[in-house]
Design a protein around this motif. Structure first.
Motif, PDB file in Angstrom:
ATOM      1  N   THR A  82     -47.684  84.368  77.775  1.00 32.09           N
ATOM      2  CA  THR A  82     -48.077  84.432  76.373  1.00 32.09           C
ATOM      3  C   THR A  82     -46.870  84.342  75.441  1.00 32.09           C
ATOM      4  O   THR A  82     -46.871  83.569  74.484  1.00 32.09           O
ATOM      5  CB  THR A  82     -48.901  85.710  76.102  1.00 32.09           C
ATOM      6  N   SER A  83     -45.819  85.108  75.732  1.00 32.19           N
ATOM      7  CA  SER A  83     -44.670  85.078  74.815  1.00 32.19           C
ATOM      8  C   SER A  83     -44.042  83.681  74.797  1.00 32.19           C
ATOM      9  O   SER A  83     -43.691  83.162  73.736  1.00 32.19           O
ATOM     10  CB  SER A  83     -43.640  86.140  75.205  1.00 32.19           C
ATOM     11  N   LEU A  84     -43.904  83.062  75.951  1.00 32.87           N
ATOM     12  CA  LEU A  84     -43.198  81.777  75.982  1.00 32.87           C
ATOM     13  C   LEU A  84     -44.044  80.620  75.459  1.00 32.87           C
ATOM     14  O   LEU A  84     -43.541  79.729  74.770  1.00 32.87           O
ATOM     15  CB  LEU A  84     -42.693  81.478  77.393  1.00 32.87           C
ATOM     16  N   ASN A  85     -45.326  80.602  75.766  1.00 35.25           N
ATOM     17  CA  ASN A  85     -46.143  79.493  75.266  1.00 35.25           C
ATOM     18  C   ASN A  85     -46.417  79.634  73.768  1.00 35.25           C
ATOM     19  O   ASN A  85     -46.493  78.632  73.047  1.00 35.25           O
ATOM     20  CB  ASN A  85     -47.432  79.363  76.079  1.00 35.25           C
ATOM     21  N   TYR A  86     -46.518  80.868  73.318  1.00 38.39           N
ATOM     22  CA  TYR A  86     -46.622  81.107  71.875  1.00 38.39           C
ATOM     23  C   TYR A  86     -45.367  80.553  71.187  1.00 38.39           C
ATOM     24  O   TYR A  86     -45.455  79.828  70.185  1.00 38.39           O
ATOM     25  CB  TYR A  86     -46.762  82.617  71.633  1.00 38.39           C
ATOM     26  N   THR A  87     -44.220  80.876  71.738  1.00 37.38           N
ATOM     27  CA  THR A  87     -42.952  80.389  71.173  1.00 37.38           C
ATOM     28  C   THR A  87     -42.916  78.861  71.170  1.00 37.38           C
ATOM     29  O   THR A  87     -42.502  78.230  70.192  1.00 37.38           O
ATOM     30  CB  THR A  87     -41.784  80.943  72.016  1.00 37.38           C
ATOM     31  N   THR A  88     -43.371  78.272  72.249  1.00 43.03           N
ATOM     32  CA  THR A  88     -43.398  76.815  72.347  1.00 43.03           C
ATOM     33  C   THR A  88     -44.223  76.203  71.222  1.00 43.03           C
ATOM     34  O   THR A  88     -43.801  75.250  70.556  1.00 43.03           O
ATOM     35  CB  THR A  88     -44.005  76.402  73.708  1.00 43.03           C
ATOM     36  N   LEU A  89     -45.404  76.777  70.992  1.00 40.80           N
ATOM     37  CA  LEU A  89     -46.272  76.250  69.938  1.00 40.80           C
ATOM     38  C   LEU A  89     -45.626  76.397  68.566  1.00 40.80           C
ATOM     39  O   LEU A  89     -45.727  75.511  67.716  1.00 40.80           O
ATOM     40  CB  LEU A  89     -47.623  76.969  69.975  1.00 40.80           C
ATOM     41  N   ARG A  90     -44.939  77.506  68.360  1.00 42.19           N
ATOM     42  CA  ARG A  90     -44.267  77.704  67.072  1.00 42.19           C
ATOM     43  C   ARG A  90     -43.165  76.671  66.875  1.00 42.19           C
ATOM     44  O   ARG A  90     -43.001  76.117  65.796  1.00 42.19           O
ATOM     45  CB  ARG A  90     -43.723  79.133  66.983  1.00 42.19           C
ATOM     46  N   ILE A  91     -42.404  76.422  67.943  1.00 38.56           N
ATOM     47  CA  ILE A  91     -41.347  75.411  67.839  1.00 38.56           C
ATOM     48  C   ILE A  91     -41.960  74.053  67.502  1.00 38.56           C
ATOM     49  O   ILE A  91     -41.403  73.267  66.739  1.00 38.56           O
ATOM     50  CB  ILE A  91     -40.536  75.327  69.153  1.00 38.56           C
ATOM     51  N   LEU A  92     -43.141  73.800  68.059  1.00 36.49           N
ATOM     52  CA  LEU A  92     -43.788  72.508  67.828  1.00 36.49           C
ATOM     53  C   LEU A  92     -44.511  72.467  66.479  1.00 36.49           C
ATOM     54  O   LEU A  92     -45.216  71.507  66.182  1.00 36.49           O
ATOM     55  CB  LEU A  92     -44.761  72.194  68.965  1.00 36.49           C
ATOM     56  N   GLY A  93     -44.373  73.516  65.708  1.00 35.01           N
ATOM     57  CA  GLY A  93     -44.857  73.442  64.333  1.00 35.01           C
ATOM     58  C   GLY A  93     -46.163  74.133  64.037  1.00 35.01           C
ATOM     59  O   GLY A  93     -46.681  74.014  62.924  1.00 35.01           O
ATOM     60  N   VAL A  94     -46.744  74.858  64.978  1.00 37.98           N
ATOM     61  CA  VAL A  94     -47.988  75.566  64.678  1.00 37.98           C
ATOM     62  C   VAL A  94     -47.658  76.792  63.828  1.00 37.98           C
ATOM     63  O   VAL A  94     -46.691  77.502  64.098  1.00 37.98           O
ATOM     64  CB  VAL A  94     -48.708  75.985  65.981  1.00 37.98           C
ATOM     65  N   GLU A  95     -48.470  77.021  62.809  1.00 38.87           N
ATOM     66  CA  GLU A  95     -48.204  78.125  61.886  1.00 38.87           C
ATOM     67  C   GLU A  95     -48.661  79.460  62.480  1.00 38.87           C
ATOM     68  O   GLU A  95     -49.647  79.505  63.215  1.00 38.87           O
ATOM     69  CB  GLU A  95     -48.948  77.882  60.564  1.00 38.87           C
ATOM     70  N   PRO A  96     -47.973  80.534  62.117  1.00 39.59           N
ATOM     71  CA  PRO A  96     -48.342  81.839  62.695  1.00 39.59           C
ATOM     72  C   PRO A  96     -49.709  82.336  62.252  1.00 39.59           C
ATOM     73  O   PRO A  96     -50.298  83.180  62.918  1.00 39.59           O
ATOM     74  CB  PRO A  96     -47.241  82.781  62.208  1.00 39.59           C
TER      75      PRO A  96
END
Ligand code: LAN
Length: 728
Positions: A155-169
């Motif tokens: 969860t922590s790493l895939n969440y981070t991945t999505l954020r890097i790819l531009g998904v908003e929090p």
């Protein structure tokens, strides 16, 4: 907006623009090097038509026709062949996604991000789609693998991945995932590897990462815990880990990483005592809890060694030596690297060492896309740079064992497969073989490609069998010389342990007690090589087949090898008749192999109590519908766990096992094959069922081609033995 939470309604609309045009994706297969390309212009689209295989992988209509309904096993296998043959790649191999693990994309995306590597827009879109498609349907988090429960690691790493790819929090799916992460205590309850990656990103402090000192690489070879003795995947991941850790390299704080600190950590960054979080871990991530010895060792390194006893020159020497080893790994694999974890890590090391313009870094950036795969759910990262040699040699043998190889209709396809196997037998030895602790590779086959370049015991064996099988067919070209076949045998003969069993990449080099130093937490049995019934059987069957063709080559050694190996197979059978499988799920997989070893030693249901026990184990577990099904819990626990429904692949393995044993009653096999045939679609294909493969006991991995390879083998072998009467 109630629908938003479920991923329906508004979210779906928002996603509309977020899907690429699937008719523009192409798989390029350059002598087995596979990369996905998104065609931007109409001209490109016209010049490079989408292949049937591309369409199949993307979940599009393949246009493959409905076939004459199969009544007999051979008709069913022939229909499957018609379908599967349409998926053969230009260079002669078969390809497919090799997903499952959910901890690979983050390493790649974090590496791209911290090194300032631009991420191609269509890739970014489809990686986001994949991660959302694979979020846990209930809690929105991610697990260690696609079928697993949510964990802090995933969860922590895939969440981070999505954020890097531009998904908003404030995206509802992110809110949901973050709630799940927070319920588990946030990123600081993650395992070692998560903390390592988040410290690279600068979201956590290096102080929360258990120490990985590069000095370990300076141990003389006789030291029982020296890294060269570890399982190759552990030491090749540990290698770049130590390098980056020693430099304490982090991305300087920026807006995104500042926000991520708030999103991933449950307390303000400034108030956290990071050192006290080195060993905090959520139970969902703690498959292999660290031993007190390891924790003591970590404490000593952090509190005594680093502050008081560590001279700078030693640190420098260790860093230089690890860098030398990293360069050797890069060169010996042409920057492919052993796998999807050390690939991005070595990329990062080359960036830290030589900067963005260095040759090594640029080569890495060119090579990394070979790990990516496009499918109907989006883009994922494969567990290796493909399954090329492995699936191709299995399929060739399945065709032959099923009795289809003599049909001239398949000859062009099989010759292409042989060309592929020829092309990927390794012919150049590693540079500094001994200095970088590599196993010999000249003559061996790898799992994926020659470029990756790693010997695997069973891949060499399956490759050799595939090649021997095809070259023995009348009218087939002898592409691989006798000398080269013998070189493969030379490699196999180096792979046996004193137990008689064979491990994966190398014979076992260290004591099992090294498992006490297993710091990864999320995996079991990773520190050394073990004996595996699967790998051992592959070696036995390859040597056996080779000896039938070349009886005078190293005769005594081959015979002794086989005899010891079969003894190991006997000794590793459990009292209930089963064998534990380490690379496929689970007892059905290992039993399929082990019974073949016993068969080669002349054991049958009629003359061997062992074979009867093996058959009995399976018969007791046959389901009402005629099939077999076990879940990945079998791998985690070492105890058979029934799946809620039978599985085509596992059912095929058991049918082959019963045929290996010469089980005298065809009835259970008929029921099983009926099930397999009923599940077959009109165009000859089978649909994907549960995940098939495993590694390190806890992580599952997909082998989508198995649903073609093993039913074809089982149907054909059954018909050979019991006739081709109609079953449906
Ligand atoms: C594989 C894939 C193939 C597999 C078989 C050939 C099937 C097996 O019989 C021997 C071991 C081997 C080669 C194997 C070893 C571990 C791999 C490379 C994998 C399961 C694919 C992915 C996995 C690798 C370790 C994933 C990265 C994760 C780490 C913990 C480093």
């Amino acid at each position: 907006e109630p629908g938003a939470k479920n991923g329906n309604g508004p979210v779906k609309d928002a996603m509309k623009g977020m899907k690429t045009d699937y008719s523009r994706w192409r798989l390029k297969n350059d002598r087995g090097l596979q990369t996905w390309h998104y065609l931007e212009t109409e001209e490109e689209v016209k010049a490079w038509p989408q292949s049937t295989a591309d369409k199949y992988f993307l979940g599009m209509d393949t246009g493959l026709p409905d076939l004459h309904p199969a009544k007999t096993p051979l008709e069913s296998a022939a229909n499957a062949l018609t379908f599967f043959s349409a998926l053969q790649q230009g260079p002669g191999n078969w390809a497919c996604e090799y997903g499952g693990p959910m901890f690979l994309l983050p390493g790649l995306i974090i590496t791209w991000y911290v090194t300032g590597t631009p991420i191609h827009e269509p890739h970014a879109i489809e990686i986001k789609n994949y991660l959302f498609a694979r979020a846990h349907p209930e809690d929105g988090g991610w697990g260690l693998h696609i079928e697993g429960n949510s964990s802090v690691f995933g969860t922590s790493l895939n969440y981070t991945t999505l954020r890097i790819l531009g998904v908003e929090p404030d995206d509802p799916r992110m809110i949901k995932a973050r709630n799940t992460l927070w319920k588990m205590g946030g990123a600081l309850n993650g395992p070692h590897w998560a903390k390592w990656w988040l410290s690279v990103l600068g979201v956590t402090s290096w102080d929360c990462v258990n120490p990985v000192p590069p000095e370990l690489w300076l141990f003389p070879d006789w030291v029982p815990i020296a890294p060269w003795r570890w399982w190759i995947h552990m030491r090749q991941v540990f290698l770049p880990m130590t390098y980056v850790y020693s430099k304490r390299w982090s991305l300087p704080l920026n807006d995104l990483t500042r926000q991520l600190r708030d999103e991933l950590l449950t307390e303000p960054y400034e108030t956290i005592n990071f050192d006290s979080r080195r060993n905090t871990i959520h139970p969902a991530d703690d498959y292999h809890p660290k031993t007190w010895i390891l924790r003591l060792l970590f404490w000593f390194i952090i509190n005594i060694w680093f502050p008081f006893l560590r001279p700078n020159w030693l640190k420098k020497r260790a860093e230089d030596w690890t860098w030398w080893l990293i360069e050797a790994e890069d060169e010996n694999t042409s920057f492919s690297n052993l796998g999807p974890v050390n690939g991005p890590m070595n990329t990062l090391c080359s960036y830290i060492h030589g900067g963005p313009d260095s040759y090594a870094f640029r080569e890495h950036v060119k090579t990394l896309p070979e790990f990516l795969w496009m499918k109907d759910e989006g883009m994922l990262m494969n567990g290796t740079n493909g399954v090329q040699v492995w699936d191709t040699s299995f399929f060739v043998q399945a065709m032959h064992d099923g009795g289809f190889s003599s049909d001239p209709k398949w000859k062009p396809m099989l010759i292409k497969a042989l060309e592929f196997l020829e092309d990927h037998q390794m012919d150049i030895e590693c540079r500094d073989l001994h200095k970088c602790y590599r196993q010999r590779r000249k003559g061996a086959w790898p799992f994926s490609t020659k470029k990756q370049g790693y010997t695997v015991s069973d891949c060499t064996s399956e490759g050799l069998k595939g090649a021997l099988t095809l070259q023995s067919l009348p009218g087939y070209p002898q592409l691989i010389s006798e000398d080269r076949l013998k070189e493969a045998v030379d490699v196999i003969l180096t792979m046996q342990n004193s137990s008689g069993g064979c491990a994966s990449y190398e014979p076992t080099r260290g004591p099992e007690a090294l498992e006490w130093l297993n710091a990864a937490e999320v995996f079991g049995r990773i520190m050394i090589e073990y004996d595996y019934p699967e790998c051992t059987t592959a070696c036995v069957t390859a040597l056996h087949m080779f000896q039938q063709h070349y009886p005078s080559y190293r005769t005594a050694e081959v015979q002794t090898f086989i005899a010891h190996a079969v003894d190991y197979i006997r000794a590793s059978q459990r009292p209930d008749g089963s064998w534990y499988g380490s690379w496929g799920i689970c007892f059905t997989y290992a039993g399929f192999f082990a019974t073949e070893s016993l068969a080669i030693a002349g054991e049958t249901h009629a003359n061997s109590e062992r074979m009867r026990r093996a058959c009995q184990f399976f018969l007791e577990r046959q389901m009402a519908d005629g099939g077999w099904g076990e879940t990945y819990r079998s791998c985690e626990t070492g105890i058979w766990h029934n799946h809620e429904s039978s599985q085509v692949v596992q059912t095929a393995w058991v049918v082959c096992a019963l045929l290996n044993a010469e089980f005298p009653d065809p009835e259970p096999m008929r029921r099983a094959l009926k099930l397999i045939m009923k599940r077959q679609r009109a165009n000859g294909e089978w649909k994907q069922e549960a995940i098939e493969g495993v590694f390190n006991k806890s992580c599952m991995i997909s082998y989508p081609n198995y649903k073609f390879i093993f039913p074809i083998k089982a149907l054909g072998m059954f018909a050979k033995r019991w006739g081709n009467d109609a079953l449906l």
